[in-house]
Design an enzyme around this catalytic site. Structure first.
Site, PDB file in Angstrom:
ATOM      1  N   GLY A 192       3.327 -31.921   6.269  1.00  0.00           N
ATOM      2  CA  GLY A 192       4.638 -32.315   5.744  1.00  0.00           C
ATOM      3  C   GLY A 192       4.968 -31.671   4.414  1.00  0.00           C
ATOM      4  O   GLY A 192       6.133 -31.629   4.010  1.00  0.00           O
ATOM      5  N   ASP A 193       3.958 -31.128   3.732  1.00  0.00           N
ATOM      6  CA  ASP A 193       4.219 -30.528   2.418  1.00  0.00           C
ATOM      7  C   ASP A 193       4.424 -29.023   2.523  1.00  0.00           C
ATOM      8  O   ASP A 193       4.378 -28.327   1.516  1.00  0.00           O
ATOM      9  CB  ASP A 193       3.098 -30.864   1.429  1.00  0.00           C
ATOM     10  CG  ASP A 193       1.770 -30.199   1.759  1.00  0.00           C
ATOM     11  OD1 ASP A 193       1.636 -29.604   2.844  1.00  0.00           O
ATOM     12  OD2 ASP A 193       0.852 -30.276   0.911  1.00  0.00           O
TER      13      ASP A 193
ATOM     14  N   TYR B 214      41.262 -40.012 -13.730  1.00  0.00           N
ATOM     15  CA  TYR B 214      40.344 -40.645 -12.779  1.00  0.00           C
ATOM     16  C   TYR B 214      41.145 -41.226 -11.619  1.00  0.00           C
ATOM     17  O   TYR B 214      42.022 -42.068 -11.820  1.00  0.00           O
ATOM     18  CB  TYR B 214      39.531 -41.777 -13.441  1.00  0.00           C
ATOM     19  CG  TYR B 214      38.747 -42.540 -12.406  1.00  0.00           C
ATOM     20  CD1 TYR B 214      37.713 -41.930 -11.708  1.00  0.00           C
ATOM     21  CD2 TYR B 214      39.067 -43.861 -12.078  1.00  0.00           C
ATOM     22  CE1 TYR B 214      37.013 -42.605 -10.720  1.00  0.00           C
ATOM     23  CE2 TYR B 214      38.370 -44.543 -11.084  1.00  0.00           C
ATOM     24  CZ  TYR B 214      37.346 -43.909 -10.411  1.00  0.00           C
ATOM     25  OH  TYR B 214      36.662 -44.571  -9.425  1.00  0.00           O
TER      26      TYR B 214
ATOM     27  N   ARG C  47      -1.077 -34.946  -7.137  1.00  0.00           N
ATOM     28  CA  ARG C  47      -0.696 -33.959  -8.146  1.00  0.00           C
ATOM     29  C   ARG C  47       0.797 -34.017  -8.487  1.00  0.00           C
ATOM     30  O   ARG C  47       1.228 -33.433  -9.467  1.00  0.00           O
ATOM     31  CB  ARG C  47      -1.092 -32.543  -7.682  1.00  0.00           C
ATOM     32  CG  ARG C  47      -2.588 -32.272  -7.836  1.00  0.00           C
ATOM     33  CD  ARG C  47      -3.014 -30.983  -7.155  1.00  0.00           C
ATOM     34  NE  ARG C  47      -3.237 -31.187  -5.721  1.00  0.00           N
ATOM     35  CZ  ARG C  47      -3.520 -30.211  -4.863  1.00  0.00           C
ATOM     36  NH1 ARG C  47      -3.580 -28.965  -5.281  1.00  0.00           N
ATOM     37  NH2 ARG C  47      -3.729 -30.476  -3.588  1.00  0.00           N
TER      38      ARG C  47
ATOM     39  N   ALA D 241       1.519 -36.414   6.960  1.00  0.00           N
ATOM     40  CA  ALA D 241       2.298 -36.748   5.758  1.00  0.00           C
ATOM     41  C   ALA D 241       1.734 -37.963   5.050  1.00  0.00           C
ATOM     42  O   ALA D 241       2.428 -38.670   4.336  1.00  0.00           O
ATOM     43  CB  ALA D 241       3.749 -36.997   6.154  1.00  0.00           C
TER      44      ALA D 241
END
Ligand code: UD1
Ligand code: MG
Length: 446
Positions: free
Chosen positions: A103-104, A350, A18, A12
């Site tokens: 890891g990708d 709220y 990119r 990793a």
């Protein structure tokens, strides 16, 4: 053979150039958590004896995401082979099977990894088993060169001839390697290639050169997508979302328009939940049985109990706990608050840092004023209380069980149980005033 020990190395350290991001690539999320966390979960299912993640310098965030699994730093990113070499000290003395993962590539499943390991442990005793796949668009993946006697080599796209690029069988990056032979192979990987990097993929040809056999298994392309760009991240996200929608429907939820419902990896829906179109489940959401969620709601870090109704257009923020059969209506935001069973908060409201007692009714436009610019304070509303429309509850403040608050009140002091509190300017009436006013003006104009 299955008693052999297992070590896992996850790579990793790559910059992920990119992605064009300040965030390390493997920390980019899919389905609400870093891609590497998906992978770590899958791998931990294999109960490895050792595990190490190779990260780049200044990637402490990855260390935190994978803890307690240790990390080693690859100071210079000289390629995937060099990255594996960094794990050597962490695997000192280990001679079982070593699984290398990228890891990708986060969508890989445990059965696929088990298949790879089974092949590695087969009587043929291959030194390296590589997971190949045939994606629709082989793009820039490395290619597996397979002959009669098994896997011969992996050729990186940049180094491949046009003919080799025609080969549809790609390298997923996942490998099972014999730990007893791994380091002698890694030591001989060089960087004489188009990228000038130490390629892990070269271990196949090196093992073959030693007379060892290598082999490959073929995997499902949707599992083996490598994420190198935002566009590929979006493809992986779509794959995971499709799986999560299917899982929700298999679990007994109706999704009126599945393609418009966005899930997180940990979303839990009970049975007979109905989800309208355009609903987002950010991380940390649990929904009980029989809950109706109307369109355009956003949930994050919250629990919704059985039989509750939410939306349309409601936002439940972290710490919202919606009780059984409670109603949360349109344009209502709830944060860090317990809405007890059967309470109704139906319109334009709220509620933050609060408890709404069982069966209480919160009128349209009610606001808990929980923040004074410095501190957050608590609003406690008793069971069965009725809060008139457009009430401002200035916290810290308490409204007793069964009390009624007149519409438009600004409540700053405790209201006792069963009491009526009205805190607004009292109404005055000037008889005939409007008629006289109009008459004066019409004279001027005339
Ligand atoms: C790699 C493979 C390619 C395969 C593809 C599958 C090599 C040489 N090529 O190419 O055959 O088809 O994956 O997705 O292995 N990393 C490091 N340190 C480094 C370089 C990379 O830790 O010095 C890590 C990255 O963080 C990433 C993984 O290794 O998780 C793969 O690196 P990447 O640059 O994405 O390789 P690809 O060009 O995709
Ligand atoms: Mg890659």
């Amino acid at each position: 053979m299955t008693s052999r020990k297992l070590a896992v190395i996850v790579l990793a350290a790559g910059m992920g150039t990119r992605m064009k991001s300040a965030l390390p690539k493997v920390m980019h999320p899919i389905a609400g958590r870093p891609m590497i966390s998906h992978l770590m979960d899958t791998v931990s299912g294999l109960a490895p004896d050792r595990m190490v993640v190779v990260v780049g310098p200044d990637m402490e965030r990855i260390g935190a995401a994978v803890a307690p699994v240790p990390t080693v730093v690859q100071t210079e990113r000289l390629g995937t082979g060099h990255a594996v070499a960094q794990a050597r000290a962490a695997l000192e003395g280990f001679d079982g099977d070593v699984l290398v993962l990228y890891g990708d590539t986060p969508l890989i499943t445990r059965p696929t990894l088990e298949r790879l390991l089974a092949e590695r442990r087969s009587p043929r005793d291959p030194a390296v088993v590589v997971l190949g796949f045939k994606p629709d668009d082989p793009g820039h993946y490395g290619r597996l060169v397979v002959g009669a006697e098994g896997l011969k080599a992996i050729i990186e796209y940049r180094d491949a001839t046009d003919e080799q690029r025609e080969n549809p069988l790609c390298n997923s990056g996942v490998m099972a390697i014999d730990g007893a032979r791994l380091w002698s192979l890694i030591d001989r990987v060089d960087n004489k290639n188009a990228k000038g990097e130490y390629y892990l993929t070269d271990v196949v040809a090196l093992a073959r050169g030693d007379g060892a056999c290598c082999s490959h298994e073929e995997g499902d392309p949707t599992e083996l997508l490598g994420i190198n760009s935002r566009a590929e991240q979006a493809v992986a996200e779509a794959v995971l979302q499709r799986q999560l929608r299917e899982r929700a429907m298999e679990g007994g939820a109706t999704l009126a328009d599945p393609a418009t419902v966005w899930f997180s990896w940990d979303t839990r829906l009970g049975q007979d939940v109905v989800v309208g179109p355009h609903v987002v489940f950010a991380p940390g959401v649990t929904v009980g049985n029989g809950v109706v969620i109307k369109g355009f709601c956003h949930f994050e870090g919250c629990d919704v109990a059985d039989g509750a109704t939410v939306g349309p257009f409601a936002r439940l923020r972290p710490g919202a706990e919606i009780g059984e059969a409670a109603h949360i209506g349109n344009f209502v935001e709830i944060k860090k608050a317990v809405v007890e069973a059967g309470a109704k908060v139906n319109h334009l409201t709220y509620i933050g840092d609060a408890r709404i007692g069982a069966g209480a009714n919160i009128g349209a436009g009610t606001i808990t004023c929980n923040y004074d610019g410095f501190n957050k304070s608590f609003t406690d509303i008793g069971k069965g209380a009725f809060i008139g429309s457009n009430t401002a509850l200035v916290a810290p403040v308490k409204v007793g069980d069964g009390a009624i608050i007149g519409a438009g009140s600004v409540i700053t002091k405790e209201v006792g149980p069963g009491a009526l509190a009205v805190a607004r300017g009292s109404q005055m009436e000037l008889k005939g005033w409007a008629d006289r006013f109009r008459a004066q003006h019409s004279k001027k104009e005339g």
